[in-house]
Write an enzyme that holds these catalytic residues in place. Structure first.
Site, short mmCIF file in Angstrom:
data_model
loop_
_atom_site.label_atom_id
_atom_site.label_comp_id
_atom_site.label_asym_id
_atom_site.label_seq_id
_atom_site.Cartn_x
_atom_site.Cartn_y
_atom_site.Cartn_z
N LYS A 130 0.84 -1.21 0.00
CA LYS A 130 0.00 0.00 0.00
C LYS A 130 0.88 1.26 0.00
O LYS A 130 0.63 2.20 -0.75
CB LYS A 130 -0.95 -0.02 1.21
CG LYS A 130 -2.03 -1.10 1.08
CD LYS A 130 -2.83 -1.33 2.36
CE LYS A 130 -3.71 -2.56 2.17
NZ LYS A 130 -4.60 -2.88 3.26
N ASP A 173 -10.84 3.12 3.97
CA ASP A 173 -10.89 1.66 3.86
C ASP A 173 -12.32 1.16 4.03
O ASP A 173 -12.59 -0.05 3.91
CB ASP A 173 -9.97 1.07 4.95
CG ASP A 173 -9.56 -0.36 4.69
OD1 ASP A 173 -9.48 -0.75 3.52
OD2 ASP A 173 -9.30 -1.08 5.68
N GLN A 197 -4.71 -1.97 9.47
CA GLN A 197 -4.57 -3.27 8.83
C GLN A 197 -5.24 -4.36 9.67
O GLN A 197 -5.04 -4.44 10.87
CB GLN A 197 -3.08 -3.58 8.61
CG GLN A 197 -2.81 -4.83 7.80
CD GLN A 197 -3.33 -4.75 6.36
OE1 GLN A 197 -3.43 -3.67 5.80
NE2 GLN A 197 -3.68 -5.88 5.79
N1 LIG Z 1 -7.83 -2.95 6.73
C1 LIG Z 1 -7.78 -3.94 5.82
N2 LIG Z 1 -7.18 -5.08 6.13
C2 LIG Z 1 -7.16 -6.07 5.21
C3 LIG Z 1 -7.74 -5.89 3.93
C4 LIG Z 1 -8.37 -4.67 3.65
O1 LIG Z 1 -8.94 -4.45 2.56
N3 LIG Z 1 -8.37 -3.71 4.62
N4 LIG Z 1 -7.64 -6.89 2.99
C5 LIG Z 1 -6.84 -8.05 3.23
C6 LIG Z 1 -5.51 -8.12 2.62
N5 LIG Z 1 -5.12 -7.09 1.68
C7 LIG Z 1 -5.03 -5.81 2.09
O2 LIG Z 1 -4.86 -5.46 3.19
C8 LIG Z 1 -4.63 -7.44 0.40
C9 LIG Z 1 -4.44 -8.76 0.03
C10 LIG Z 1 -3.90 -9.07 -1.22
C11 LIG Z 1 -3.56 -8.05 -2.11
C12 LIG Z 1 -2.94 -8.31 -3.42
O3 LIG Z 1 -2.83 -7.42 -4.24
N6 LIG Z 1 -2.50 -9.54 -3.66
C13 LIG Z 1 -1.82 -9.83 -4.91
C14 LIG Z 1 -0.77 -10.86 -4.67
C15 LIG Z 1 0.19 -10.47 -3.60
C16 LIG Z 1 1.61 -10.56 -4.02
O4 LIG Z 1 1.91 -10.30 -5.16
O5 LIG Z 1 2.41 -10.87 -3.13
C17 LIG Z 1 -2.83 -10.32 -5.94
O6 LIG Z 1 -3.91 -10.82 -5.55
O7 LIG Z 1 -2.55 -10.18 -7.11
C18 LIG Z 1 -3.80 -6.74 -1.75
C19 LIG Z 1 -4.33 -6.44 -0.51
C20 LIG Z 1 -6.60 -8.34 4.70
N7 LIG Z 1 -6.56 -7.22 5.51
#
Ligand SMILES: Nc1nc2c(c(=O)[nH]1)N[C@@H](CN(C=O)c1ccc(C(=O)N[C@@H](CCC(=O)O)C(=O)O)cc1)CN2
Length: 282
Positions: free
Chosen positions: A55, A122, A99
């Site tokens: 992020k 968020d 988070q």
């Molecule tokens: N406050 C929050 N906490 C969490 C959220 C959220 O939206 N708000 N979501 C999840 C996890 N998350 C963001 O925090 C998240 C998970 C995965 C990805 C992402 O882009 N993944 C990639 C692969 C990752 C990589 O390359 O290593 C993909 O899917 O292509 C972004 C955000 C839990 N907590």
């Protein structure tokens, strides 16, 4: 049946971030203020550390400032609430992200509610959930908002269609169901107590898997031609859908990685710039 078309979240997210970067630059040029996202992380869970870093990096590339608050795992609810309240009162911070998860000893709801609604980029507060559910202006939960954007991008008609959401978490399952309902889909929520999950999933025109169970949804449970959204983020970049079998039955499917994940972060950045614009009176 032919293979499903892929819903490319990476490409769409790139476009959203490019547009957001232009908006951030315009806002900074007009006001002299750089939009700023505060990220708050409790503990050192490796996956959470990675997500927060992603992020921050994307913020930097989009011309959005970020401030990071790292708190020890032993932080109490009161201490976390205090931190979030002081960020809420800080005029240099325009958006706040706590988070998830924060650790079982913390009252996460109390913490979320300490975020000022105008900085809730968020979309985790009750105020944001209510506005989102009633289709009123406000911030959406980032993953659900990103999912709706993907569905729109690929021209998925939702009105009157049967949507099944597997999972009922506060930041994913519940809000995505509300967004689908606001678009006139007929929504069913499934969860750990749902009897005969496969039979419910088989009725869905649109399936959203958001439960955190690797490969729970199998191709044989997907109605031919259904749209399959995999919002699972399990260790090792494994989704909640068994992609190899589901791709044979679905018409459209999101991959993991490269589907819903990038849209989560793109939505966060976009909402941060919108929050800053509103707070700066633009
Ligand atoms: N406050 C929050 N906490 C969490 C959220 C959220 O939206 N708000 N979501 C999840 C996890 N998350 C963001 O925090 C998240 C998970 C995965 C990805 C992402 O882009 N993944 C990639 C692969 C990752 C990589 O390359 O290593 C993909 O899917 O292509 C972004 C955000 C839990 N907590």
């Amino acid at each position: 049946m032919s293979q499903a078309r892929l819903m490319d979240g990476t490409a769409l997210a790139r476009r959203v971030v490019e547009e957001t970067a232009e908006q951030a630059a315009a806002l900074t040029g007009r006001t002299g203020t750089v939009p700023c996202l505060a990220t708050v992380l409790v503990g050192e869970d490796p996956a959470s550390v990675t997500y927060v870093r992603m992020k921050q990096n994307r913020c930097r590339r989009a011309g959005i400032g970020s401030r990071h608050v790292a708190l020890p795992a032993e932080t109490t609810t009161e201490e976390l609430v205090g931190t979030l309240r002081s960020l809420s009162e800080d005029p240099a911070v325009h958006g706040i992200l706590l988070q998830h998860p924060v650790g079982d000893h913390i009252d996460e709801r109390a913490a979320f509610e300490a975020i000022a609604p105008e900085k809730d980029v968020d979309g985790v507060t009750f105020a944001s959930f209510a506005a989102m559910s009633f289709g009123l202006p406000g911030f959406v939960s980032c993953t659900p908002g990103g999912i709706l954007r993907l569905l729109d991008e690929y021209g998925v008609e939702l009105g009157g269609r049967r949507a099944v959401v597997v999972g009922r978490s506060a930041i994913l399952g519940k809000p995505v169901g509300m967004l689908l309902l606001a678009r006139d889909a007929t929504v069913t929520y499934c969860h750990s107590r749902t009897a005969d999950l496969p039979s419910v999933v088989r009725e869905a025109d649109v399936v959203v898997a958001a439960v955190g169970r690797p490969r729970l949804i199998r191709g044989q449970d997907v109605k031919p031609g259904a749209v399959v959204i995999d919002a699972g983020y399990n260790p090792g970049n494994v989704g909640d859908v068994d992609y190899d079998s589901a791709v044979e039955r679905a018409s459209l499917i999101t991959p993991v990685p490269g589907g819903v994940g990038p849209m989560t972060i793109a939505t966060l950045l976009e909402q941060t710039v919108h929050a800053a614009a509103r707070q700066l009176g633009v």
